[in-house]
Write a protein that holds these residues in place. Structure first.
Motif: not given
Length: 563
Positions: A209-236
């Motif tokens: 569980e510690d490994d799973t939560l570490a991954a979840d926390e990293a994803r939730l903490g950088f949600a805006d950055t991840l979404r922006t990067a994904a949208e720009q990538a899709r546009e490209a």
């Protein structure tokens, strides 16, 4: 039987060979001639301690060899073969080298072996008794051991059972003492384990569980950055605004090569590969768009994940590097806690086992005492009879087996008592026996023991000290009788004993003014008369002493002829 002993560079002996045979062999010589070196040599062959001081002055090493005839010695033969030694023509050579620097080497049948192996092989062949054995006989332990040896298999079986019970009782008692003494520490340890298990149970972590939560926390903490990067990538990859993108560029390249594919197969192949790339870019663009749409900003979930992860980190600080290790600690702690919580049950079980073993030990000790008292009755009768033959007709030996607190050797104290004369009170040997009486008691005990635990060869080193006159004659006669069933070697200063020998060896000392040497000589009848006269009167040419020597020899021959 030992046929021969070869000695070189040992003490005052330069190089000599002692030829032995069946019956009684006596060794005599002047004081300081080197008689004791023969016993020392035998001790080396039996694995005794090597003393570099015994090496002859100026020599590099001393060597002793014993030639043993193996006929009738099946156990000895097996021991030699197990040691890697060779038996040639029914003969085995035992050897011991002692270097002047102190090093020692042992050999059995030509094979180099540890001294301990030589001891195991050779010691059953010979029983050596000297004046030190007389003093040892004064010790209660030696008297108990002598009685146990005489008692044979019945006493040995009782002693084996008793010893096993005594060992088990000691182990149980020590374990019980340790459990009782550590009860407080065990209670403290149990409290700590309960606290840890409760803490882990409250968090209730899952494996990994510690490994799973570490991954979840990293994803939730950088949600805006991840979404922006994904949208720009899709546009490209695939622009919704009609701008230049990877899909349009790839499609244009494919169209150009498709237009010339009929002119060159290579161009056609490249056009096909670009078609595949177009499909792949289209799929990736769709996946990136889907990924961007799934990313949500959820502060509440992020806070819950961070809080849960903090709880897990608190556990890993105390109980393991990871949650898997924490869970492993919990399993071990639970098992240990069961053990600690069973302390009272263990104390009860150990107490019951101790009490049971004590009862069994008491029964075994009683059986051992009975066996010892039965053996004591037989031994004291035999020794008393032997003392009658050794010119102590009024002596009575009794053996007292008294009860004491249990020890590793039983619950008995064995005391040999001697009443040397009619009407005298039996007294312990340490208080009531003179040197001569003690010598004869020891000889009588050894003769009695010879019938129960026989050895091929007996060696007596001046055990007749303190004996003289008629008693000395009887000692010689008894040694001659013992020699009918065993090989007997006696170092003596008494002519009465020497007269009974089947073989008489003289240790003769000589000196060149700088170095003293001793040699061994087997005496013929005439030489024996001269040696006995020297022992009688200090003069080998005295007519009176010679006559007395002849008389001693005639009496001994007559006695041996009568059996």
């Amino acid at each position: 039987m030992i046929e021969e002993i070869r000695i070189s560079q040992l003490g005052v002996i330069d190089a000599s060979t002692l030829e032995l045979g069946p019956g009684l062999t006596v060794i005599t010589g002047e004081t300081g001639a080197g008689k004791t070196m023969i016993v020392t040599a035998l001790g080396l062959l039996l694995g005794g301690r090597a003393d570099s001081g015994a090496v002859r002055t100026g020599a590099k090493q001393a060597r002793v060899e014993g030639v043993v005839r193996t006929e009738g010695l099946s156990h000895f033969t097996e021991a030699v073969e197990e040691a890697g030694g060779e038996i040639e023509d029914g003969v085995v050579v035992l050897a011991r080298n002692v270097a002047a620097e102190g090093r020692s080497r042992a050999f059995v049948g030509g094979a180099s072996v540890p001294v301990a192996t030589l001891t195991e092989v050779a010691q059953p062949l010979v029983a050596v008794h000297g004046q030190s054995d007389q003093h040892r006989l004064l010790l209660p332990r030696a008297q108990r051991d002598a009685l146990d040896r005489f008692g044979g298999a019945p006493v040995a079986a009782c002693l084996q059972e008793y010893g096993d019970l005594y060992r088990r009782l000691g182990e149980t008692t020590r374990e019980l003492d340790e459990v009782v003494a550590s009860a407080r520490e065990r209670a403290r340890e149990a409290d700590l384990l309960r606290f840890g298990l409760t803490e882990i149970e409250q968090v209730d972590p899952e494996p990994g569980e510690d490994d799973t939560l570490a991954a979840d926390e990293a994803r939730l903490g950088f949600a805006d950055t991840l979404r922006t990067a994904a949208e720009q990538a899709r546009e490209a990859l695939s622009s919704e605004s009609g701008g230049a993108d990877a899909l349009a560029t790839t499609s244009a390249a494919r169209g150009l090569l498709d237009g010339v594919r009929d002119h060159d197969p290579a161009a056609a192949e490249l056009a096909d590969r670009l078609a595949e790339l177009t499909y792949l870019v289209s799929d990736v663009a769709a996946d990136v768009a889907s990924y961007a749409s799934r990313i949500e900003t959820d502060p509440a979930r992020l806070a819950a994940t961070s809080e849960r992860r903090a709880s897990l980190v608190a556990l890993t600080r105390k109980y393991g590097e990871s949650i898997d290790e924490v869970l492993a600690w919990a399993r071990d702690a639970a098992a240990r806690l069961l053990d600690l919580d069973s302390t009272d049950e263990r104390i009860t079980a150990l107490t019951e086992r101790r009490d049971r073993l004590q009862a069994e030990l008491a029964t075994s000790a009683a059986a051992l005492s009975v066996a010892r008292r039965e053996a004591a009755g037989r031994l004291q009768a035999q020794v008393t009879d032997e003392l009658t033959l050794l010119a102590m007709p009024h002596a009575v030996v009794s053996i007292d087996v008294a009860s004491i607190e249990p020890t590793a050797h039983g619950a008995d104290e064995v005391t040999i008592l001697l009443a040397a004369n009619t009407g005298s009170e039996p007294r312990p040997l340490s208080k009531g026996a003179s040197g001569g009486e003690l010598s004869r008691v020891m000889l009588a005990i050894e003769v009695a023991l010879a019938g129960t635990s026989p050895v091929p060869t007996f060696v007596f080193d001046e055990v007749d000290a303190g004996v003289g006159g008629a008693a000395a004659v009887e000692v010689g006669r008894r040694l001659a009788q013992l020699a009918r069933t065993a090989q007997v070697l006696v170092v003596t200063h008494l002519p009465q004993v020497a007269a009974y020998a089947d073989r008489h060896v003289l240790v003769r000392k000589s000196s060149d003014g700088t170095v003293t040497s001793s040699g061994l000589s087997l005496l013929d009848d005439a030489a024996r008369e001269q040696e006995l006269s020297r022992m009688l009167a200090g003069m080998s040419e005295s007519d009176t002493a010679l006559a007395h020597a002849r008389e001693l020899l005639d009496v001994s021959r007559s006695t041996r002829a009568l059996g």
